[in-house]
Design a protein around this motif. Structure first.
Motif, PDB file in Angstrom:
ATOM      1  N   MET A   1     -54.191 -40.527  62.127  1.00 27.92           N
ATOM      2  CA  MET A   1     -54.199 -40.873  63.552  1.00 27.92           C
ATOM      3  C   MET A   1     -54.423 -42.373  63.714  1.00 27.92           C
ATOM      4  SD  MET A   1     -53.707 -37.903  65.045  1.00 27.92           S
ATOM      5  CE  MET A   1     -54.194 -38.059  66.764  1.00 27.92           C
ATOM      6  N   ILE A   2     -53.702 -42.965  64.626  1.00 26.27           N
ATOM      7  CA  ILE A   2     -53.758 -44.398  64.910  1.00 26.27           C
ATOM      8  C   ILE A   2     -54.220 -44.587  66.351  1.00 26.27           C
ATOM      9  CG2 ILE A   2     -52.408 -46.520  65.124  1.00 26.27           C
ATOM     10  CD1 ILE A   2     -52.552 -45.640  62.260  1.00 26.27           C
ATOM     11  N   THR A   3     -55.136 -45.519  66.581  1.00 22.40           N
ATOM     12  CA  THR A   3     -55.530 -45.829  67.949  1.00 22.40           C
ATOM     13  C   THR A   3     -54.465 -46.694  68.599  1.00 22.40           C
ATOM     14  OG1 THR A   3     -57.907 -45.671  67.563  1.00 22.40           O
ATOM     15  CG2 THR A   3     -57.203 -47.018  69.409  1.00 22.40           C
ATOM     16  N   VAL A   4     -53.981 -46.238  69.733  1.00 26.53           N
ATOM     17  CA  VAL A   4     -53.005 -46.987  70.524  1.00 26.53           C
ATOM     18  C   VAL A   4     -53.761 -47.649  71.667  1.00 26.53           C
ATOM     19  CG1 VAL A   4     -50.960 -46.807  71.986  1.00 26.53           C
ATOM     20  CG2 VAL A   4     -51.157 -45.378  69.924  1.00 26.53           C
ATOM     21  N   PRO A   5     -53.669 -48.969  71.792  1.00 29.69           N
ATOM     22  CA  PRO A   5     -54.441 -49.648  72.845  1.00 29.69           C
ATOM     23  C   PRO A   5     -53.908 -49.338  74.234  1.00 29.69           C
ATOM     24  CG  PRO A   5     -52.949 -51.184  71.766  1.00 29.69           C
ATOM     25  CD  PRO A   5     -52.881 -49.910  70.977  1.00 29.69           C
ATOM     26  N   ALA A   6     -54.774 -49.533  75.224  1.00 29.68           N
ATOM     27  CA  ALA A   6     -54.360 -49.349  76.611  1.00 29.68           C
ATOM     28  C   ALA A   6     -53.288 -50.363  76.991  1.00 29.68           C
ATOM     29  CB  ALA A   6     -55.577 -49.481  77.532  1.00 29.68           C
ATOM     30  N   GLY A   7     -52.511 -50.036  78.013  1.00 30.36           N
ATOM     31  CA  GLY A   7     -51.489 -50.968  78.473  1.00 30.36           C
ATOM     32  C   GLY A   7     -50.682 -50.379  79.606  1.00 30.36           C
ATOM     33  N   THR A   8     -49.633 -51.084  79.975  1.00 29.52           N
ATOM     34  CA  THR A   8     -48.728 -50.647  81.025  1.00 29.52           C
ATOM     35  C   THR A   8     -47.327 -50.538  80.453  1.00 29.52           C
ATOM     36  OG1 THR A   8     -50.046 -51.784  82.705  1.00 29.52           O
ATOM     37  CG2 THR A   8     -47.816 -51.174  83.320  1.00 29.52           C
ATOM     38  N   VAL A   9     -46.634 -49.471  80.796  1.00 31.12           N
ATOM     39  CA  VAL A   9     -45.266 -49.280  80.327  1.00 31.12           C
ATOM     40  C   VAL A   9     -44.381 -48.955  81.523  1.00 31.12           C
ATOM     41  CG1 VAL A   9     -45.593 -46.808  79.830  1.00 31.12           C
ATOM     42  CG2 VAL A   9     -43.817 -48.094  78.618  1.00 31.12           C
ATOM     43  N   THR A  10     -43.162 -49.468  81.487  1.00 28.35           N
ATOM     44  CA  THR A  10     -42.193 -49.174  82.534  1.00 28.35           C
ATOM     45  C   THR A  10     -41.186 -48.166  82.015  1.00 28.35           C
ATOM     46  OG1 THR A  10     -42.431 -51.366  83.531  1.00 28.35           O
ATOM     47  CG2 THR A  10     -40.442 -50.122  84.072  1.00 28.35           C
ATOM     48  N   SER A  12     -37.809 -45.625  82.686  1.00 26.28           N
ATOM     49  CA  SER A  12     -36.596 -45.665  83.494  1.00 26.28           C
ATOM     50  C   SER A  12     -35.760 -44.423  83.237  1.00 26.28           C
ATOM     51  CB  SER A  12     -35.776 -46.926  83.181  1.00 26.28           C
ATOM     52  OG  SER A  12     -35.417 -46.963  81.808  1.00 26.28           O
ATOM     53  N   ASP A  13     -34.991 -44.032  84.229  1.00 27.95           N
ATOM     54  CA  ASP A  13     -34.130 -42.864  84.118  1.00 27.95           C
ATOM     55  C   ASP A  13     -32.713 -43.259  84.512  1.00 27.95           C
ATOM     56  OD1 ASP A  13     -34.024 -39.760  83.888  1.00 27.95           O
ATOM     57  OD2 ASP A  13     -32.930 -40.240  85.727  1.00 27.95           O
ATOM     58  N   ARG A  14     -31.776 -43.128  83.574  1.00 28.58           N
ATOM     59  CA  ARG A  14     -30.403 -43.557  83.836  1.00 28.58           C
ATOM     60  C   ARG A  14     -29.722 -42.665  84.869  1.00 28.58           C
ATOM     61  NH1 ARG A  14     -26.931 -44.395  78.555  1.00 28.58           N
ATOM     62  NH2 ARG A  14     -25.468 -45.084  80.173  1.00 28.58           N
ATOM     63  N   ARG A  15     -30.067 -41.379  84.885  1.00 26.33           N
ATOM     64  CA  ARG A  15     -29.399 -40.459  85.801  1.00 26.33           C
ATOM     65  C   ARG A  15     -29.667 -40.824  87.251  1.00 26.33           C
ATOM     66  NH1 ARG A  15     -30.520 -36.045  88.755  1.00 26.33           N
ATOM     67  NH2 ARG A  15     -32.718 -36.103  88.133  1.00 26.33           N
ATOM     68  N   THR A  16     -30.925 -41.127  87.554  1.00 22.90           N
ATOM     69  CA  THR A  16     -31.296 -41.441  88.933  1.00 22.90           C
ATOM     70  C   THR A  16     -31.354 -42.943  89.214  1.00 22.90           C
ATOM     71  OG1 THR A  16     -33.661 -41.386  88.340  1.00 22.90           O
ATOM     72  CG2 THR A  16     -32.652 -39.328  89.113  1.00 22.90           C
ATOM     73  N   GLN A  17     -31.161 -43.764  88.151  1.00 17.57           N
ATOM     74  CA  GLN A  17     -31.203 -45.221  88.299  1.00 17.57           C
ATOM     75  C   GLN A  17     -32.531 -45.679  88.902  1.00 17.57           C
ATOM     76  OE1 GLN A  17     -28.548 -47.375  87.178  1.00 17.57           O
ATOM     77  NE2 GLN A  17     -28.108 -45.416  86.197  1.00 17.57           N
ATOM     78  N   THR A  18     -33.626 -45.066  88.431  1.00 18.25           N
ATOM     79  CA  THR A  18     -34.955 -45.439  88.917  1.00 18.25           C
ATOM     80  C   THR A  18     -35.828 -45.910  87.760  1.00 18.25           C
ATOM     81  OG1 THR A  18     -35.708 -43.144  88.699  1.00 18.25           O
ATOM     82  CG2 THR A  18     -34.889 -43.836  90.856  1.00 18.25           C
ATOM     83  N   SER A  19     -36.825 -46.723  88.100  1.00 19.00           N
ATOM     84  CA  SER A  19     -37.829 -47.184  87.138  1.00 19.00           C
ATOM     85  C   SER A  19     -39.197 -47.079  87.775  1.00 19.00           C
ATOM     86  CB  SER A  19     -37.560 -48.634  86.720  1.00 19.00           C
ATOM     87  OG  SER A  19     -36.313 -48.768  86.076  1.00 19.00           O
ATOM     88  N   TRP A  20     -40.214 -46.868  86.936  1.00 19.42           N
ATOM     89  CA  TRP A  20     -41.576 -46.777  87.451  1.00 19.42           C
ATOM     90  C   TRP A  20     -42.548 -47.203  86.349  1.00 19.42           C
ATOM     91  CZ3 TRP A  20     -38.346 -42.948  86.063  1.00 19.42           C
ATOM     92  CH2 TRP A  20     -38.786 -42.000  85.141  1.00 19.42           C
ATOM     93  N   SER A  21     -43.643 -47.821  86.766  1.00 22.04           N
ATOM     94  CA  SER A  21     -44.654 -48.307  85.826  1.00 22.04           C
ATOM     95  C   SER A  21     -45.806 -47.319  85.742  1.00 22.04           C
ATOM     96  CB  SER A  21     -45.177 -49.677  86.264  1.00 22.04           C
ATOM     97  OG  SER A  21     -44.160 -50.661  86.161  1.00 22.04           O
ATOM     98  N   VAL A  22     -46.360 -47.179  84.527  1.00 23.27           N
ATOM     99  CA  VAL A  22     -47.456 -46.248  84.277  1.00 23.27           C
ATOM    100  C   VAL A  22     -48.548 -46.973  83.497  1.00 23.27           C
ATOM    101  CG1 VAL A  22     -48.148 -44.061  83.231  1.00 23.27           C
ATOM    102  CG2 VAL A  22     -45.833 -44.309  84.174  1.00 23.27           C
ATOM    103  N   GLU A  23     -49.782 -46.843  83.965  1.00 23.24           N
ATOM    104  CA  GLU A  23     -50.927 -47.360  83.217  1.00 23.24           C
ATOM    105  C   GLU A  23     -51.314 -46.330  82.157  1.00 23.24           C
ATOM    106  OE1 GLU A  23     -52.470 -50.282  83.567  1.00 23.24           O
ATOM    107  OE2 GLU A  23     -51.145 -50.920  85.209  1.00 23.24           O
ATOM    108  N   VAL A  24     -51.437 -46.779  80.916  1.00 28.56           N
ATOM    109  CA  VAL A  24     -51.757 -45.895  79.801  1.00 28.56           C
ATOM    110  C   VAL A  24     -53.129 -46.261  79.257  1.00 28.56           C
ATOM    111  CG1 VAL A  24     -51.075 -45.139  77.481  1.00 28.56           C
ATOM    112  CG2 VAL A  24     -49.319 -45.614  79.204  1.00 28.56           C
ATOM    113  N   ALA A  25     -54.042 -45.305  79.221  1.00 30.22           N
ATOM    114  CA  ALA A  25     -55.362 -45.523  78.622  1.00 30.22           C
ATOM    115  C   ALA A  25     -55.241 -45.483  77.096  1.00 30.22           C
ATOM    116  CB  ALA A  25     -56.337 -44.453  79.098  1.00 30.22           C
ATOM    117  N   ALA A  26     -56.207 -46.072  76.410  1.00 31.48           N
ATOM    118  CA  ALA A  26     -56.213 -45.998  74.950  1.00 31.48           C
ATOM    119  C   ALA A  26     -56.300 -44.535  74.511  1.00 31.48           C
ATOM    120  CB  ALA A  26     -57.390 -46.790  74.392  1.00 31.48           C
ATOM    121  N   PHE A  27     -55.602 -44.207  73.434  1.00 27.85           N
ATOM    122  CA  PHE A  27     -55.607 -42.844  72.908  1.00 27.85           C
ATOM    123  C   PHE A  27     -55.277 -42.906  71.423  1.00 27.85           C
ATOM    124  CE2 PHE A  27     -51.232 -43.716  73.753  1.00 27.85           C
ATOM    125  CZ  PHE A  27     -50.470 -42.894  72.947  1.00 27.85           C
TER     126      PHE A  27
END
Length: 224
Positions: A1-10, A12-27
């Motif tokens: 298991m590897i610790t993944v640091p917290a961050g923000t990821v965007t 996107s969905d090609r079908r709907t042509q939409t994008s959205w940002s998500v805050e990700v906690a460390a896990f």
């Protein structure tokens, strides 16, 4: 298991042509997809078409992956992340996730993409032939996990080898209980092996280029 640091990821969905940002906690995320040896040790079963202890397990449905996570949590004395509500988990609709549980679970697709990118912004975290087994170099078969170059966070095979089940429902209004797949597989062309590619399937799908890797909500202790 590897610790993944917290961050923000965007995402996107090609079908709907939409994008959205998500805050990700460390896990914590497994460095490699779940292997056939690991799956057999926990469940006592060998569902994969191509047999090999260090090959990624495949031929597993989304409920199979959920069941594995709960069994592994119980074996290690952790609180299972999933509860089965309504008496069935056949299509995933009866599965509830307890975010406070310290047991094993599937990553969310935001966690998966954040981990895959490892701070990069391009379609891949390195040259495709160096990091992924795909149609162009796989010989149309799966390969032992961890054999190619990892990303900068020490995670292997996030692209190629086998697609990976994620926790998320793809689009409930349009596709019902279909769940998200990420990463591309050994039979896919290069354009499917990109960090942003989203696929979907019914949770009962079992196929020879679809597996999973486990996550935990509790990051590993920092070692200085």
């Amino acid at each position: 298991m590897i610790t993944v640091p917290a961050g923000t990821v965007t995402l996107s969905d090609r079908r709907t042509q939409t994008s959205w940002s998500v805050e990700v906690a460390a896990f914590a995320l497994a460095a490699v997809p779940t292997t056939q040896a690991q799956y057999a040790a926990v469940t006592g079963t060998h569902p994969s078409g191509a047999q090999g202890e260090h090959l990624p397990v495949e031929g597993v449905s989304w409920p199979d992956a959920v069941h594995y996570c709960n069994l592994l949590s119980e074996i290690e004395g952790l609180t299972p992340a999933y509860r089965i509500e309504g008496g069935t988990d056949d299509d995933g609709s009866g599965v509830a996730w307890d975010p406070a549980a310290d047991g094993y679970r599937l990553p969310t697709e935001a966690e998966w993409e954040h981990a895959c990118r490892a701070g990069t912004t391009g379609p891949r975290y390195g040259p495709l032939d160096e990091i992924a087994w795909y149609r162009g170099n796989s010989g149309e078969r799966s390969h032992e996990v961890g054999g190619l170059r990892p990303n900068s966070w020490g995670l292997f095979d996030l692209l190629g080898n086998v697609w990976e089940w994620c926790w998320d429902v793809y689009d409930a209004e349009v596709y019902g209980t279909y769940r998200v797949l990420r990463g591309g597989g050994w039979f896919d062309e290069h354009w499917s092996c990109r960090a942003s590619v989203r696929r979907r399937s019914h949770p009962t799908l079992r196929i020879d280029d679809l597996g999973f890797r486990v996550a935990r909500s509790v990051p590993l202790p920092h070692v200085s």
